[in-house]
Write a protein that holds these residues in place. Sequence first.
Motif, short mmCIF file in Angstrom:
data_model
loop_
_atom_site.label_atom_id
_atom_site.label_comp_id
_atom_site.label_asym_id
_atom_site.label_seq_id
_atom_site.Cartn_x
_atom_site.Cartn_y
_atom_site.Cartn_z
N MET A 13 -49.09 4.49 16.92
CA MET A 13 -50.42 4.18 17.45
C MET A 13 -51.70 4.25 16.68
O MET A 13 -51.88 5.38 16.55
N ASP A 16 -55.41 2.53 21.32
CA ASP A 16 -54.95 2.40 22.23
C ASP A 16 -54.09 0.82 22.01
O ASP A 16 -53.45 0.84 22.88
N ASP A 17 -54.27 0.09 21.24
CA ASP A 17 -54.44 -1.31 21.30
C ASP A 17 -54.02 -1.85 19.90
O ASP A 17 -52.81 -2.46 19.63
N VAL A 18 -53.53 -1.06 19.08
CA VAL A 18 -52.33 -0.92 17.55
C VAL A 18 -51.42 -0.64 17.73
O VAL A 18 -52.25 0.84 17.31
N GLU A 19 -50.38 -1.21 17.29
CA GLU A 19 -49.21 -0.61 17.01
C GLU A 19 -48.48 -1.04 15.96
O GLU A 19 -48.94 -1.57 15.42
N ASP A 35 -48.63 -5.17 15.84
CA ASP A 35 -48.64 -5.19 17.19
C ASP A 35 -49.92 -4.98 16.91
O ASP A 35 -50.43 -4.01 17.64
N ALA A 36 -51.00 -5.52 17.35
CA ALA A 36 -52.17 -5.87 17.40
C ALA A 36 -53.04 -6.68 18.04
O ALA A 36 -52.41 -8.29 17.93
N PRO A 37 -54.12 -6.63 18.70
CA PRO A 37 -54.44 -8.06 19.61
C PRO A 37 -55.42 -9.30 18.73
O PRO A 37 -55.58 -8.77 17.41
N THR A 40 -58.45 -8.76 16.32
CA THR A 40 -58.12 -7.50 15.46
C THR A 40 -58.39 -8.52 13.86
O THR A 40 -56.69 -8.87 13.65
#
Length: 105
Positions: A13, A16-19, A35-37, A40
């Motif tokens: 991670m 809080d938003d990129v995996e 997995d990211a917004p 990004t």
Amino acid sequence: MLVLTRRDGETIMIGDDVEITVVECHRDAVRIGIDAPRSTKIRRGELLDPARIREPKDFKKARLEAAKKEREQQQTDKQKPVKTVRVSKGTPTAKSTKNPRPSKP
């Protein structure tokens, strides 16, 4: 630089938003899923650093030169004279020399 060891299926991670997930590992390559917004920006490093791009360009140049030489070779092969040999019915061939016809007395 933080260096981590991960196995297939394990994640990292970032914030809080990129995996980042390790999808599969091979001898010299690792497939990862990110997995990211959408906001990004994700870029491969070799596209950002011009010094890293040289190797593929050199490979492409070598491939183009090889193709050019092959075309030139094909052109010279077409221009070479072809030696033709005429064989008449009475001339022995490779097959007929094994079992020659009996000659008439």
